[in-house]
Scaffold this motif. Structure first.
Motif, PDB file in Angstrom:
ATOM      1  N   ASP A  71      41.481  34.842  45.496  1.00 42.75           N
ATOM      2  CA  ASP A  71      41.099  35.624  46.666  1.00 42.75           C
ATOM      3  C   ASP A  71      41.058  34.680  47.870  1.00 42.75           C
ATOM      4  O   ASP A  71      40.327  33.692  47.861  1.00 42.75           O
ATOM      5  N   PRO A  72      41.825  34.966  48.930  1.00 39.75           N
ATOM      6  CA  PRO A  72      41.863  34.041  50.076  1.00 39.75           C
ATOM      7  C   PRO A  72      40.489  33.829  50.709  1.00 39.75           C
ATOM      8  O   PRO A  72      40.211  32.751  51.249  1.00 39.75           O
ATOM      9  N   VAL A  73      39.612  34.838  50.660  1.00 40.93           N
ATOM     10  CA  VAL A  73      38.263  34.664  51.193  1.00 40.93           C
ATOM     11  C   VAL A  73      37.530  33.566  50.427  1.00 40.93           C
ATOM     12  O   VAL A  73      36.737  32.809  51.000  1.00 40.93           O
ATOM     13  N   GLU A  74      37.828  33.463  49.115  1.00 37.02           N
ATOM     14  CA  GLU A  74      37.172  32.453  48.286  1.00 37.02           C
ATOM     15  C   GLU A  74      37.800  31.072  48.462  1.00 37.02           C
ATOM     16  O   GLU A  74      37.194  30.057  48.095  1.00 37.02           O
ATOM     17  N   VAL A  75      39.015  31.022  48.993  1.00 35.63           N
ATOM     18  CA  VAL A  75      39.666  29.735  49.233  1.00 35.63           C
ATOM     19  C   VAL A  75      39.095  29.067  50.489  1.00 35.63           C
ATOM     20  O   VAL A  75      39.058  27.836  50.593  1.00 35.63           O
ATOM     21  N   VAL A  76      38.631  29.870  51.418  1.00 31.14           N
ATOM     22  CA  VAL A  76      38.175  29.346  52.706  1.00 31.14           C
ATOM     23  C   VAL A  76      37.049  28.319  52.574  1.00 31.14           C
ATOM     24  O   VAL A  76      37.088  27.274  53.248  1.00 31.14           O
ATOM     25  N   PRO A  77      36.006  28.530  51.738  1.00 29.30           N
ATOM     26  CA  PRO A  77      34.973  27.490  51.633  1.00 29.30           C
ATOM     27  C   PRO A  77      35.521  26.127  51.214  1.00 29.30           C
ATOM     28  O   PRO A  77      34.996  25.088  51.636  1.00 29.30           O
ATOM     29  N   VAL A  78      36.571  26.117  50.391  1.00 35.36           N
ATOM     30  CA  VAL A  78      37.178  24.850  49.989  1.00 35.36           C
ATOM     31  C   VAL A  78      37.870  24.210  51.190  1.00 35.36           C
ATOM     32  O   VAL A  78      37.764  22.996  51.418  1.00 35.36           O
ATOM     33  N   LEU A  79      38.549  25.018  51.981  1.00 34.83           N
ATOM     34  CA  LEU A  79      39.203  24.501  53.183  1.00 34.83           C
ATOM     35  C   LEU A  79      38.172  23.968  54.181  1.00 34.83           C
ATOM     36  O   LEU A  79      38.385  22.931  54.826  1.00 34.83           O
ATOM     37  N   VAL A  80      37.060  24.669  54.324  1.00 35.88           N
ATOM     38  CA  VAL A  80      36.006  24.231  55.241  1.00 35.88           C
ATOM     39  C   VAL A  80      35.452  22.878  54.803  1.00 35.88           C
ATOM     40  O   VAL A  80      35.231  21.979  55.623  1.00 35.88           O
ATOM     41  N   ASP A 128      46.028  27.167  58.242  1.00 28.83           N
ATOM     42  CA  ASP A 128      46.734  28.217  58.976  1.00 28.83           C
ATOM     43  C   ASP A 128      47.614  29.064  58.070  1.00 28.83           C
ATOM     44  O   ASP A 128      47.942  30.207  58.402  1.00 28.83           O
ATOM     45  N   ALA A 129      48.002  28.514  56.914  1.00 25.87           N
ATOM     46  CA  ALA A 129      48.800  29.298  55.966  1.00 25.87           C
ATOM     47  C   ALA A 129      47.988  30.430  55.349  1.00 25.87           C
ATOM     48  O   ALA A 129      48.556  31.427  54.888  1.00 25.87           O
ATOM     49  N   VAL A 130      46.667  30.292  55.346  1.00 24.61           N
ATOM     50  CA  VAL A 130      45.813  31.330  54.765  1.00 24.61           C
ATOM     51  C   VAL A 130      45.522  32.438  55.775  1.00 24.61           C
ATOM     52  O   VAL A 130      45.201  33.570  55.390  1.00 24.61           O
ATOM     53  N   ARG A 131      45.654  32.137  57.064  1.00 27.18           N
ATOM     54  CA  ARG A 131      45.295  33.107  58.099  1.00 27.18           C
ATOM     55  C   ARG A 131      46.037  34.436  57.972  1.00 27.18           C
ATOM     56  O   ARG A 131      45.403  35.502  58.037  1.00 27.18           O
ATOM     57  N   PRO A 132      47.377  34.440  57.812  1.00 29.34           N
ATOM     58  CA  PRO A 132      48.077  35.724  57.764  1.00 29.34           C
ATOM     59  C   PRO A 132      47.574  36.635  56.645  1.00 29.34           C
ATOM     60  O   PRO A 132      47.514  37.859  56.822  1.00 29.34           O
ATOM     61  N   VAL A 133      47.193  36.042  55.525  1.00 36.00           N
ATOM     62  CA  VAL A 133      46.693  36.853  54.413  1.00 36.00           C
ATOM     63  C   VAL A 133      45.346  37.464  54.769  1.00 36.00           C
ATOM     64  O   VAL A 133      45.070  38.625  54.456  1.00 36.00           O
ATOM     65  N   GLU A 180      34.157  40.469  55.705  1.00 37.47           N
ATOM     66  CA  GLU A 180      34.314  39.228  54.950  1.00 37.47           C
ATOM     67  C   GLU A 180      35.533  38.447  55.428  1.00 37.47           C
ATOM     68  O   GLU A 180      35.479  37.224  55.588  1.00 37.47           O
ATOM     69  N   ARG A 181      36.644  39.172  55.667  1.00 36.38           N
ATOM     70  CA  ARG A 181      37.856  38.486  56.147  1.00 36.38           C
ATOM     71  C   ARG A 181      37.651  37.939  57.558  1.00 36.38           C
ATOM     72  O   ARG A 181      38.084  36.835  57.877  1.00 36.38           O
ATOM     73  N   GLN A 182      36.971  38.732  58.390  1.00 35.54           N
ATOM     74  CA  GLN A 182      36.696  38.274  59.758  1.00 35.54           C
ATOM     75  C   GLN A 182      35.818  37.029  59.746  1.00 35.54           C
ATOM     76  O   GLN A 182      36.051  36.072  60.501  1.00 35.54           O
ATOM     77  N   HIS A 183      34.801  37.025  58.889  1.00 34.88           N
ATOM     78  CA  HIS A 183      33.917  35.869  58.790  1.00 34.88           C
ATOM     79  C   HIS A 183      34.691  34.656  58.274  1.00 34.88           C
ATOM     80  O   HIS A 183      34.499  33.524  58.753  1.00 34.88           O
ATOM     81  N   ALA A 216      36.026  31.358  67.242  1.00 33.01           N
ATOM     82  CA  ALA A 216      35.103  31.464  66.108  1.00 33.01           C
ATOM     83  C   ALA A 216      33.806  32.136  66.534  1.00 33.01           C
ATOM     84  O   ALA A 216      33.269  32.991  65.810  1.00 33.01           O
ATOM     85  N   ALA A 217      33.280  31.768  67.691  1.00 33.95           N
ATOM     86  CA  ALA A 217      32.028  32.360  68.165  1.00 33.95           C
ATOM     87  C   ALA A 217      32.178  33.867  68.342  1.00 33.95           C
ATOM     88  O   ALA A 217      31.278  34.644  67.970  1.00 33.95           O
ATOM     89  N   GLN A 218      33.292  34.280  68.901  1.00 30.42           N
ATOM     90  CA  GLN A 218      33.520  35.711  69.108  1.00 30.42           C
ATOM     91  C   GLN A 218      33.630  36.453  67.774  1.00 30.42           C
ATOM     92  O   GLN A 218      33.087  37.554  67.620  1.00 30.42           O
ATOM     93  N   ALA A 219      34.320  35.839  66.813  1.00 33.58           N
ATOM     94  CA  ALA A 219      34.486  36.481  65.506  1.00 33.58           C
ATOM     95  C   ALA A 219      33.159  36.557  64.761  1.00 33.58           C
ATOM     96  O   ALA A 219      32.841  37.574  64.134  1.00 33.58           O
ATOM     97  N   TYR A 220      32.367  35.496  64.827  1.00 32.42           N
ATOM     98  CA  TYR A 220      31.056  35.516  64.175  1.00 32.42           C
ATOM     99  C   TYR A 220      30.177  36.610  64.793  1.00 32.42           C
ATOM    100  O   TYR A 220      29.484  37.353  64.085  1.00 32.42           O
ATOM    101  N   ALA A 221      30.183  36.675  66.131  1.00 32.27           N
ATOM    102  CA  ALA A 221      29.357  37.674  66.804  1.00 32.27           C
ATOM    103  C   ALA A 221      29.777  39.088  66.409  1.00 32.27           C
ATOM    104  O   ALA A 221      28.924  39.974  66.266  1.00 32.27           O
ATOM    105  N   ALA A 222      31.078  39.302  66.205  1.00 31.22           N
ATOM    106  CA  ALA A 222      31.584  40.632  65.860  1.00 31.22           C
ATOM    107  C   ALA A 222      31.078  41.123  64.511  1.00 31.22           C
ATOM    108  O   ALA A 222      30.985  42.333  64.277  1.00 31.22           O
ATOM    109  N   VAL A 223      30.738  40.190  63.614  1.00 26.33           N
ATOM    110  CA  VAL A 223      30.238  40.602  62.290  1.00 26.33           C
ATOM    111  C   VAL A 223      28.730  40.380  62.173  1.00 26.33           C
ATOM    112  O   VAL A 223      28.170  40.432  61.069  1.00 26.33           O
TER     113      VAL A 223
END
Length: 653
Positions: free
Chosen positions: A478-487, A507-512, A536-539, A571-578
Motif C-alpha cells: 500500500d503506497p500510504v504504508e510506504v510513505v513512513p519509510v520514505l520519511v 516522487d515516484a510514489v506521488r502519482p499513485v 490518508e492519501r492527502q496526509h 505540505a502545510a496546506q495539505a495538512y490543514a485540509a485534513v
C-alpha cells in the motif's frame, strides 16, 4: 491595574514551562520589568529566578550575572519577601555563575574567585552542605588547569552529597572525565561502566560520558568496544539537551583517528554552527579543538578532501585544519591569560599532534556482503551495496524456543541492543525475500535501516532504506504504508549526499497517491470509507512534501531553499485540509524559517505567525514557544517591536 501575586506567579510559571530560547528569555525580562514597575514585590524574587534560569540555559550566561546580583541583593534587603523555593533557587544559581562564567575569557578570574568565596560564605551561614562548593572549586581549578586541581578533586570526592549536589549521573561523569584527563584510563572506564549499568540518565548523560569512554577504550587498544561505545554515544547525543560541544568534539576525534574521512567531514558539516557561534567562547574552543584533532589525524593523506561549509572559509580538509588552528590560537591564549596557566595552549598543541590509528576502524553497523545494489524502477539507486543474503555473522532465530528472526530483532530492540537488532532485521529481511515475501522483506530492511540511523551510521541506513523501498514497491505494498519509510529515509539521504535518489523514489510514489484508488462500496458507509482513504492519501502526500522540504533545507543554496519552501507551504496546506493542525503548524514553521533565510520577511512573518497560532490550536505550548523564538527575533530585526511584545504577552496568558 496591578496584578495579584497569584496572577503574577501564574504567568511566571507558564514561562518556566516554555523551552529555553529567545521567546522565554524575553518573556521573563518582560515580567521582571512589570514586577519592578507595578509589583507585587512578593513576586520579584521569583521573576528574577526565572530570568536567571532562562538566560543561563538559553545561551546568555554572561547576561545572567546582572539579574543574579539583583536577586542576591533583593534577598539581602528583603529576605521576608523571598520564599523557600526562591531561596533554594538563589543558592542553586550560585553554581551556575561559578560554573559558567569561567567559559568567558573576558570575565576576570578575580570576579569568579570572589563569587565562589561569596558562595562558600553564604552556604556556611545558611547551614547548607559543602558538596556544591567543593565541586565548584574543583571545576574552576580544572577549567583553569591549576596546579592544585588534584587536591581540589580529592576534596570534592571526599565531601558528602547533599541537597545542592549535582545530579547523580553527572557526578560520576565529571569524576571519570578528570580520571581520563589525568591518564587514569582503566579507573575511569570502570567508573563509567558502573554508572552506565544503573541505566540512569539526565539532560547530558550518558552522551557525555560515553564520548569519553569511547576514546579511552581506543587508547587502551579495545577497538571493538570503542566502536560499540561510539555508536551508543551518537545515539545518546540525539536525546541530549544543549549544544554538547565537548561530546561532539570527542566524536570528531574518534572519527578522525579511525580514518573515517567521509564520516568526519559530514559530522563537521553538521556541527558547523558550533565552530562560529558556540553558546560560550569555551564551547566554541572545544568544538574547534575537536576539528583540529580530527583533521590533523587525516592529514596529509586526505588534505584535498572536499568540505562543504557555509560559514567557515574552507573548501578542503587542509584549509579547514589551518582555519580551525587560526581561530583556536587566540581563544586559547585569551583563556590562558585570564587563567594564569598554559593549559589551553597545551591542549591545542596536543590536538595538532593527533595521529590516526595504525588500522582504520570499521564503523558500519551491518556487515554487508559484496552484492551490488538492488533497485526497482522508480525506487532510486542504493547508496551502497545492500544485502541479498543472510550475513554469515547474523544471529539466527532460536529454533528451540520457536523465536523467529523477526521476533528476535524486536526483542533486541526492546532490550536496547540496537546493533544486534540491526543484524537480526537484515537476516529477517533476507529470509522473507527468499520466501518471496517482498513486503515483509522491505519492512524488515527498513527496521534495520532505522537501527543503523539511531547509531549514527547514515551510510548503511540510506542503502537499507533504498533496498526497503524497492522491495515494498516490488511487492505492491500500500503506497500510504510506504510513505513512513520514505520519511525516515530522508535525513539519511540528505546527510550522505543521496538526496537525488531519494527524491526520485519519493516522487515516484506521488502519482499513485494522487489517484482516486479503488471504488468504495456504495451507500453512506462507502462514502465515509472513500473520504477516509482520500484523507490518508492527502496526509501521506503532505508527509512526502514535508520530509523532502526538510531534507532540501539541510543542504542550503538558494535553489534548494526555494524548492524546500515551496514544498513546505504545500505540505502545510495539505495538512490543514485534513485537520492535522499540529503537522500543519510544523510545516508552516519550516516555511517561515526558509522564507526568512531568503530575505522574504513578509512571507516569513505570515508563515511563522500561522505556526505559532497552529501550535496554540493544537495545545502544544512548548513547540509554540519555540516557533515564537523565530517570530519574535524576526519582528525585532524588522523593527516591529510592538508586535513582538504582543506575541510574548500571548505566550503567558
Amino acid at each position: 491595574m496591578t496584578r495579584s501575586l497569584d496572577e503574577a506567579n501564574r504567568e511566571l510559571s507558564r514561562i518556566r514551562d516554555m523551552p529555553y530560547g529567545l521567546a522565554r528569555t524575553q518573556a521573563a525580562e518582560r515580567q521582571v520589568r512589570l514586577v519592578e514597575a507595578e509589583g507585587p514585590d512578593a513576586a520579584r524574587a521569583y521573576a528574577l529566578c526565572v530570568l536567571v534560569e532562562s538566560m543561563v540555559w538559553g545561551g546568555e550566561v554572561e547576561r545572567s550575572y546582572l539579574p543574579f546580583t539583583q536577586l542576591v541583593r533583593w534577598y539581602d534587603e528583603r529576605p521576608e519577601l523571598v520564599d523557600e523555593a526562591d531561596r533554594y533557587a538563589m543558592f542553586w544559581s550560585f553554581k551556575w555563575m561559578v560554573g559558567h562564567l569561567g567559559d568567558f575569557p573576558t570575565v576576570p578570574a578575580a570576579q569568579i574567585d570572589a563569587t565562589l568565596d561569596d558562595m562558600e560564605r553564604r552556604y556556611a551561614l545558611a547551614g547548607l552542605g559543602r558538596d556544591a562548593v567543593a565541586y565548584a572549586r574543583f571545576a574552576w581549578a580544572s577549567r583553569r588547569g591549576s596546579a592544585d586541581v588534584e587536591e581540589a578533586y580529592r576534596a570534592w570526592v571526599a565531601t558528602p552529597r547533599d541537597d545542592y549536589s549535582q545530579c547523580e549521573v553527572c557526578d560520576p561523569g565529571d569524576r571519570a572525565s578528570h580520571l581520563f584527563r589525568t591518564g587514569r584510563l582503566a579507573e575511569g572506564v570502570r567508573l563509567v561502566e558502573e554508572t552506565l549499568a544503573t541505566g540512569a540518565t539526565c539532560a547530558t548523560e550518558p552522551a557525555d560520558m560515553l564520548s569519553h569512554l569511547a576514546l579511552a577504550q581506543l587508547d587502551l587498544g579495545q577497538r571493538d568496544a570503542a566502536v560499540r561505545t561510539h555508536r551508543r554515544a551518537v545515539a545518546a547525543l540525539a536525546d541530549a539537551t544543549g549544544a554538547m560541544a565537548g561530546a561532539r568534539a570527542r566524536r570528531l576525534v574518534l572519527l578522525g583517528r579511525a580514518g573515517a574521512v567521509t564520516r568526519t567531514v559530514r559530522a563537521i558539516e553538521q556541527d558547523e554552527r558550533l565552530l562560529v557561534e558556540g553558546e560560550t567562547p569555551r564551547e566554541r574552543l572545544d568544538a574547534l579543538l575537536g576539528v583540529v584533532a580530527a583533521t590533523a589525524a587525516l592529514l596529509p593523506e586526505h588534505a584535498g578532501q572536499a568540505v562543504r561549509l557555509t560559514r567557515a572559509p574552507a573548501t578542503t580538509l587542509a584549509e579547514l585544519h589551518a582555519w580551525a588552528v587560526g581561530e583556536a590560537e587566540p581563544l586559547a591564549a585569551a583563556f590562558d591569560l585570564r587563567n594564569g596557566t598554559t593549559a589551553m595552549t597545551t591542549e591545542l598543541a596536543e590536538a595538532r599532534a593527533t595521529r590516526p590509528l595504525d588500522e582504520p576502524l570499521d564503523l558500519d553497523v551491518v556487515a554487508v556482503p559484496g552484492a551490488g545494489p538492488t533497485t526497482t524502477a522508480g525506487a532510486g539507486a542504493s547508496a551502497r551495496a545492500v544485502p541479498d543474503a543472510v550475513p554469515t555473522d547474523a544471529a539466527p532465530g532460536d529454533a528451540t524456543s520457536g523465536e523467529s528472526l523477526l521476533d528476535r530483532a524486536e526483542r533486541l530492540v526492546g532490550e536496547g541492543r540496537t546493533e544486534e537488532a540491526a543484524q537480526a532485521y537484515v537476516a529477517a529481511s533476507a529470509e522473507a525475500e527468499a520466501a518471496g515475501l517482498l513486503v515483509d522483506a522491505g519492512y524488515a530492511a527498513a527496521e534495520a535501516a532505522r537501527c543503523a540511523q539511531l547509531l549514527g551510521d547514515d551510510d548503511t541506513a540510506t542503502g537499507l532504506y533504498a533496498h526497503a523501498v524497492a522491495r515494498l514497491r516490488a511487492g505492491a505494498a500500500d503506497p500510504v504504508e510506504v510513505v513512513p519509510v520514505l520519511v525516515a529515509w530522508a535525513p539519511a539521504a540528505a546527510a550522505t549526499g543521496q538526496l537525488p535518489a531519494y527524491l526520485e523514489a519519493a516522487d515516484a510514489v506521488r502519482p499513485v497517491l494522487e489517484t482516486d484508488g479503488d471504488d468504495p462500496p456504495s451507500g453512506p458507509e462507502g462514502a465515509a470509507l472513500a473520504q477516509r482513504r482520500a484523507d490518508e492519501r492527502q496526509h501521506a502526500l503532505a508527509d512526502l512534501d514535508d520530509a523532502a522540504a526538510r531534507a532540501l533545507a539541510t543542504l542550503g543554496g538558494d535553489d534548494r531553499t526555494d524548492e524546500a519552501a515551496e514544498r513546505a507551504v504545500r505540505a502545510a496546506q495539505a495538512y490543514a485540509a485534513v485537520g492535522a493542525a499540529g503537522d500543519a503548524a510544523h510545516a508552516s514553521w519550516l516555511a517561515g524559517r526558509l522564507h526568512d533565510a531568503r530575505g522574504r520577511a513578509e512571507d516569513a512573518v505570515t508563515h511563522l505567525t500561522a505556526a505559532v497560532e497552529g501550535f496554540g490550536h493544537a495545545r502544544d505550548r512548548r513547540t509554540r514557544a519555540q516557533a515564537a523564538d523565530d517570530l519574535v527575533a524576526l519582528l525585532r530585526r524588522t523593527g516591529q517591536d510592538a508586535r513582538a511584545e504582543d506575541v510574548l504577552s500571548a505566550l503567558t496568558r
